[in-house]
Design a protein around this motif. Sequence first.
Motif, PDB file in Angstrom:
ATOM      1  N   GLU A  74       0.852  -1.179   0.000  1.00 59.16           N
ATOM      2  CA  GLU A  74       0.000   0.000   0.000  1.00 59.16           C
ATOM      3  C   GLU A  74       0.890   1.232   0.000  1.00 59.16           C
ATOM      4  N   ILE A  75       0.600   2.167  -0.897  1.00 62.92           N
ATOM      5  CA  ILE A  75       1.468   3.321  -1.122  1.00 62.92           C
ATOM      6  C   ILE A  75       0.719   4.604  -0.789  1.00 62.92           C
ATOM      7  N   ALA A  76       1.284   5.403   0.072  1.00 64.62           N
ATOM      8  CA  ALA A  76       0.739   6.733   0.331  1.00 64.62           C
ATOM      9  C   ALA A  76       1.207   7.652  -0.795  1.00 64.62           C
ATOM     10  N   ASN A  82       0.266  11.481  -2.655  1.00 58.55           N
ATOM     11  CA  ASN A  82      -0.455  12.754  -2.797  1.00 58.55           C
ATOM     12  C   ASN A  82      -1.713  12.821  -1.938  1.00 58.55           C
ATOM     13  N   GLY A  83      -1.591  12.395  -0.693  1.00 56.00           N
ATOM     14  CA  GLY A  83      -2.704  12.483   0.237  1.00 56.00           C
ATOM     15  C   GLY A  83      -3.680  11.333   0.192  1.00 56.00           C
ATOM     16  N   GLY A  84      -3.475  10.401  -0.727  1.00 57.98           N
ATOM     17  CA  GLY A  84      -4.345   9.235  -0.836  1.00 57.98           C
ATOM     18  C   GLY A  84      -3.580   7.947  -0.670  1.00 57.98           C
ATOM     19  N   SER A  85      -4.229   6.855  -1.054  1.00 56.05           N
ATOM     20  CA  SER A  85      -3.612   5.539  -0.924  1.00 56.05           C
ATOM     21  C   SER A  85      -3.800   4.762  -2.220  1.00 56.05           C
ATOM     22  N   VAL A  86      -2.742   4.125  -2.685  1.00 54.86           N
ATOM     23  CA  VAL A  86      -2.758   3.369  -3.941  1.00 54.86           C
ATOM     24  C   VAL A  86      -2.136   2.006  -3.691  1.00 54.86           C
ATOM     25  N   MET A  87      -2.710   0.980  -4.267  1.00 49.74           N
ATOM     26  CA  MET A  87      -2.130  -0.360  -4.164  1.00 49.74           C
ATOM     27  C   MET A  87      -1.114  -0.580  -5.287  1.00 49.74           C
ATOM     28  N   GLY A  88      -0.044  -1.274  -4.946  1.00 47.41           N
ATOM     29  CA  GLY A  88       0.979  -1.585  -5.930  1.00 47.41           C
ATOM     30  C   GLY A  88       1.691  -2.865  -5.562  1.00 47.41           C
ATOM     31  N   ASN A  89       2.864  -3.077  -6.141  1.00 50.64           N
ATOM     32  CA  ASN A  89       3.647  -4.277  -5.876  1.00 50.64           C
ATOM     33  C   ASN A  89       5.107  -3.932  -5.637  1.00 50.64           C
ATOM     34  N   ARG A  90       5.704  -4.654  -4.681  1.00 51.16           N
ATOM     35  CA  ARG A  90       7.142  -4.551  -4.461  1.00 51.16           C
ATOM     36  C   ARG A  90       7.822  -5.758  -5.102  1.00 51.16           C
ATOM     37  N   ILE A  91       8.808  -5.495  -5.944  1.00 51.40           N
ATOM     38  CA  ILE A  91       9.593  -6.531  -6.616  1.00 51.40           C
ATOM     39  C   ILE A  91      10.972  -6.532  -5.976  1.00 51.40           C
ATOM     40  N   GLU A  92      11.379  -7.673  -5.444  1.00 56.88           N
ATOM     41  CA  GLU A  92      12.656  -7.750  -4.728  1.00 56.88           C
ATOM     42  C   GLU A  92      13.479  -8.916  -5.247  1.00 56.88           C
ATOM     43  N   VAL A  93      14.774  -8.697  -5.381  1.00 55.02           N
ATOM     44  CA  VAL A  93      15.647  -9.750  -5.888  1.00 55.02           C
ATOM     45  C   VAL A  93      17.049  -9.588  -5.318  1.00 55.02           C
ATOM     46  N   LYS A  94      17.711 -10.731  -5.088  1.00 58.59           N
ATOM     47  CA  LYS A  94      19.127 -10.778  -4.720  1.00 58.59           C
ATOM     48  C   LYS A  94      19.816 -11.604  -5.806  1.00 58.59           C
ATOM     49  N   GLY A 124       4.776   8.804  -0.171  1.00 61.90           N
ATOM     50  CA  GLY A 124       5.087   8.750   1.251  1.00 61.90           C
ATOM     51  C   GLY A 124       5.423   7.342   1.688  1.00 61.90           C
ATOM     52  N   GLU A 125       4.808   6.888   2.747  1.00 57.72           N
ATOM     53  CA  GLU A 125       5.096   5.569   3.311  1.00 57.72           C
ATOM     54  C   GLU A 125       4.626   4.454   2.377  1.00 57.72           C
ATOM     55  N   ILE A 126       5.422   3.409   2.314  1.00 59.88           N
ATOM     56  CA  ILE A 126       5.072   2.219   1.536  1.00 59.88           C
ATOM     57  C   ILE A 126       5.028   1.044   2.509  1.00 59.88           C
ATOM     58  N   LYS A 127       3.889   0.358   2.603  1.00 58.30           N
ATOM     59  CA  LYS A 127       3.780  -0.729   3.565  1.00 58.30           C
ATOM     60  C   LYS A 127       2.958  -1.891   3.019  1.00 58.30           C
TER      61      LYS A 127
END
Length: 228
Positions: free
Chosen positions: A151-153, A155-167, A225-228
Amino acid sequence: MLRIVCCSAALAVAVMTGAFNLDARAAKSSATSALFDAPHLSQVSKGTTLAYHFVREVSEPKLLGEPFKDDIKVDVVNETPDGTRTVVVKVFTGERGRPPQNITGMTGNPLLVVFLDRAVNNLAMLSGGNRPYLKQKIKMSLNGAKVEPVEIAYNGGSVMGNRIEVKPFVGDANALKMMGYDGMSLQIVVADKIPGHFVSLASHYESPMKGSPKLEETIKLDGVGEIK
């Protein structure tokens, strides 16, 4: 001893030659589809600027140069009936700034190439590895990258997205030659409802070897803003 190098994205060449495009024969994962196939700029109209904040943090300035903050901008200067865009990419400002790159025929966001090319240059500097080998390993690892919803904060709202992580180098046959930096990681957050799709991009380099410096770079879209 580590030496300080100037990382040049060679952006126009990298984008136009597909330097980070995966082999078309490879099976597409949700990660590679989001990173390389999605039309990131389809909702970004002419005259729009995608503004990103860049932060470089280092543990040993004498080895890696001073930490700094700067800006990266992607200006959409034209759009054509076929849906492609002409963009001008401005990496950093003032004395640190690179010559603007004008790139035509774009559907994807060239910020990804800036980020990945810096990752290759940073890792080559820290580990002494071969750039073509490092680049190939990174781009192939993205095909099997871990993807999780966030969940991504914004511009004052909330948007759903995806985190892609790799090693990319964990378990690599050449890991013992990488000065302990085989644990480097990349995290990329994307959301198709956010202009340009790319929300934040981060790379982390840390070695357990005594005296080895730590390096982190992050790029975040203005308004995020915050990404959680």
